[in-house]
Design a protein around this motif. Structure first.
Motif, PDB file in Angstrom:
ATOM      1  N   LYS B  55       0.810  -1.222   0.000  1.00  0.00           N
ATOM      2  CA  LYS B  55       0.000   0.000   0.000  1.00  0.00           C
ATOM      3  C   LYS B  55       0.847   1.278   0.000  1.00  0.00           C
ATOM      4  N   LEU B  56       2.129   1.124   0.190  1.00  0.00           N
ATOM      5  CA  LEU B  56       2.999   2.285   0.380  1.00  0.00           C
ATOM      6  C   LEU B  56       2.920   3.320  -0.746  1.00  0.00           C
ATOM      7  N   PRO B  57       2.826   2.901  -2.001  1.00  0.00           N
ATOM      8  CA  PRO B  57       2.735   3.931  -3.043  1.00  0.00           C
ATOM      9  C   PRO B  57       1.533   4.853  -2.863  1.00  0.00           C
ATOM     10  N   GLY B  58       0.515   4.367  -2.152  1.00  0.00           N
ATOM     11  CA  GLY B  58      -0.668   5.206  -1.927  1.00  0.00           C
ATOM     12  C   GLY B  58      -0.569   6.054  -0.677  1.00  0.00           C
ATOM     13  N   PHE B  59       0.505   5.901   0.088  1.00  0.00           N
ATOM     14  CA  PHE B  59       0.664   6.702   1.304  1.00  0.00           C
ATOM     15  C   PHE B  59       1.014   8.129   0.910  1.00  0.00           C
ATOM     16  N   ARG B  60       0.179   9.062   1.328  1.00  0.00           N
ATOM     17  CA  ARG B  60       0.342  10.446   0.859  1.00  0.00           C
ATOM     18  C   ARG B  60       0.840  11.374   1.952  1.00  0.00           C
ATOM     19  N   GLY B  61       1.184  10.782   3.111  1.00  0.00           N
ATOM     20  CA  GLY B  61       1.720  11.618   4.182  1.00  0.00           C
ATOM     21  C   GLY B  61       0.674  12.468   4.861  1.00  0.00           C
ATOM     22  N   GLU B  62      -0.615  12.099   4.693  1.00  0.00           N
ATOM     23  CA  GLU B  62      -1.668  12.890   5.338  1.00  0.00           C
ATOM     24  C   GLU B  62      -1.706  12.625   6.840  1.00  0.00           C
ATOM     25  N   SER B  63      -1.215  11.464   7.238  1.00  0.00           N
ATOM     26  CA  SER B  63      -1.075  11.176   8.659  1.00  0.00           C
ATOM     27  C   SER B  63       0.379  10.754   8.869  1.00  0.00           C
ATOM     28  N   ALA B  64       0.766  10.646  10.148  1.00  0.00           N
ATOM     29  CA  ALA B  64       2.119  10.175  10.425  1.00  0.00           C
ATOM     30  C   ALA B  64       2.252   8.745   9.906  1.00  0.00           C
ATOM     31  N   PHE B  65       3.438   8.401   9.480  1.00  0.00           N
ATOM     32  CA  PHE B  65       3.634   7.055   8.942  1.00  0.00           C
ATOM     33  C   PHE B  65       3.272   6.001   9.999  1.00  0.00           C
ATOM     34  N   GLY B  66       3.643   6.260  11.267  1.00  0.00           N
ATOM     35  CA  GLY B  66       3.353   5.309  12.341  1.00  0.00           C
ATOM     36  C   GLY B  66       1.863   5.083  12.512  1.00  0.00           C
TER      37      GLY B  66
END
Lengths: 213, 171
Positions: B55-66
């Motif tokens: 799913k990482l490519p969809g992580f947009r940094g809208e929340s903390a990674f943790g």
């Protein structure tokens, strides 16, 4: 205030999310009710105890080798950006429109210029792009077959957007291919054709993923 | 967006390992408490990181990674429970004290183990909500989003969990 009413509000009291008036009511009840004082003290102990628990515990063994092995087995499927349809559809549409418009403009411009080379039959080897063109078409057909099987799992609105965008890309491919046939040495046209093909494959790939999600 | 996250998003497994090292402790702690079984917790941790990689490519940094990773761990755990109908191990944490780190056995090992055992004895949903709210510090709205329950249900489960724990710890 009864003890039952106090108990119902106790969590918010402990979380300090009550307004001042309510909080004063509970304080008043507490002063005159020993059982609720005991309850409150015990609940505070629960929360204090929870607060002392470690939020991080190292696993007894290194789990990374197993994870790395599983990631490696997915090496042929590198991560693909997965964005909800409603977010990426406008982007795809915009990209497709850009391709289509660019293709049309380029084709029109190229038609004003004298042909660089005489149109050659598709079979001739120096027109290197046509074999690749065919590979793209076959790849797209494979994905389209998969998509057809799973299309019933997509919402009608999604199918409509998908079909509209595919039609735009197909139009761009047809235009670019026709222009390239007229001007086989034109590298820009070839890049446009491959770009449109890649857009189509990407769109089909994402759509087939949606049918499986 | 920090560099390892960006590089991992681009498919760099070494960068992803940096993220693993940084976050595995919290993910394992959550999985261990939710699953109540060390071997099962290890499986859930692996599933969480594999899912995160996908799913990482969809992580947009809208929340903390943790937080994003935590949500995946909760989803993986709850989905696995739903999919398999897996009966939770009857082996509680107190039967596996070696699963707890040395630091966890101080300053009052008895009280902490009592607490861990009491948490392990909670019904699954009450346990999950208690862990997320009172141990991890998430709000009900966030818990509702993570677990797919209504915010009111989260509050009700917390109410239940706290009282069950009070009873268990004061027997």
């Amino acid at each position: 205030m009864t003890c039952a009413e106090f108990d119902q509000l106790l969590d918010r009291y402990l979380d300090e999310s009550l307004d001042a008036t309510r909080r004063a009511e509970l304080d008043s009840h507490l002063r005159g009710c020993e059982s609720c004082r005991i309850l409150t003290a015990q609940m505070r102990e629960v929360l204090a105890s929870a607060a002392t628990l470690p939020r991080s515990i190292r696993p007894p063994r290194d789990l990374w080798p197993d994870i790395a092995e599983r990631l490696a087995s997915r090496a042929t499927q590198p991560p693909v950006r997965s964005i909800p349809w409603r977010r990426w559809a406008p982007l795809v549409a915009a990209a497709v429109l850009l391709i289509a418009v660019t293709a049309i403009v380029t084709v029109r411009l190229s038609r004003r210029e004298p042909p660089v080379a005489v149109t050659a039959p598709r079979e001739q080897p120096h027109i290197e792009g046509f074999a690749a063109d065919r590979e793209y078409v076959l790849a797209a057909e494979d994905l389209e077959r998969v998509l057809t099987e799973g299309r019933g799992r997509l919402a009608p609105a999604t199918v409509a957007v998908l079909e509209r965008n595919l039609a735009l890309i197909d139009a761009a491919i047809v235009e670019a291919r026709a222009a390239l046939e007229a001007d086989p040495a034109n590298a820009d046209l070839r890049a446009l054709l491959w770009g449109a093909h890649r857009q189509k494959l990407d769109l089909l790939d994402r759509a087939t993923r949606l049918t499986r999600s | 967006m920090s560099d390892p996250i960006q590089r991992a998003r681009e498919g760099d497994p070494d960068a992803f390992r940096v993220l693993y090292e940084e976050h595995v402790g919290r993910i394992y702690a959550l999985c261990l408490r939710l699953a109540r079984d060390a071997a099962h917790a290890e499986e859930l941790v692996q599933d969480t990181f594999v899912k995160a990689w996908e799913k990482l490519p969809g992580f947009r940094g809208e929340s903390a990674f943790g937080t994003w990773l935590f949500r995946i761990a909760v989803n993986v755990t709850l989905a696995e429970r739903r999919a398999t109908g897996r009966r939770e191990s009857r082996v509680g944490l107190t039967a596996e004290p070696e699963a707890l780190p040395a630091a966890h056995r101080t300053p009052d090992p008895g009280a902490q183990l009592d607490m861990e055992q009491a948490i392990a004895g909670l019904p699954p949903h009450a346990r999950a909500v208690f862990l997320l709210y009172d141990v991890e510090g998430y709000q009900h709205a966030e818990i509702a989003q993570m677990t797919g329950i209504a915010e009111g249900t989260s509050k009700a489960q917390l109410f239940r969990a706290r009282r069950l724990l009070r009873e268990a710890l004061n027997r």
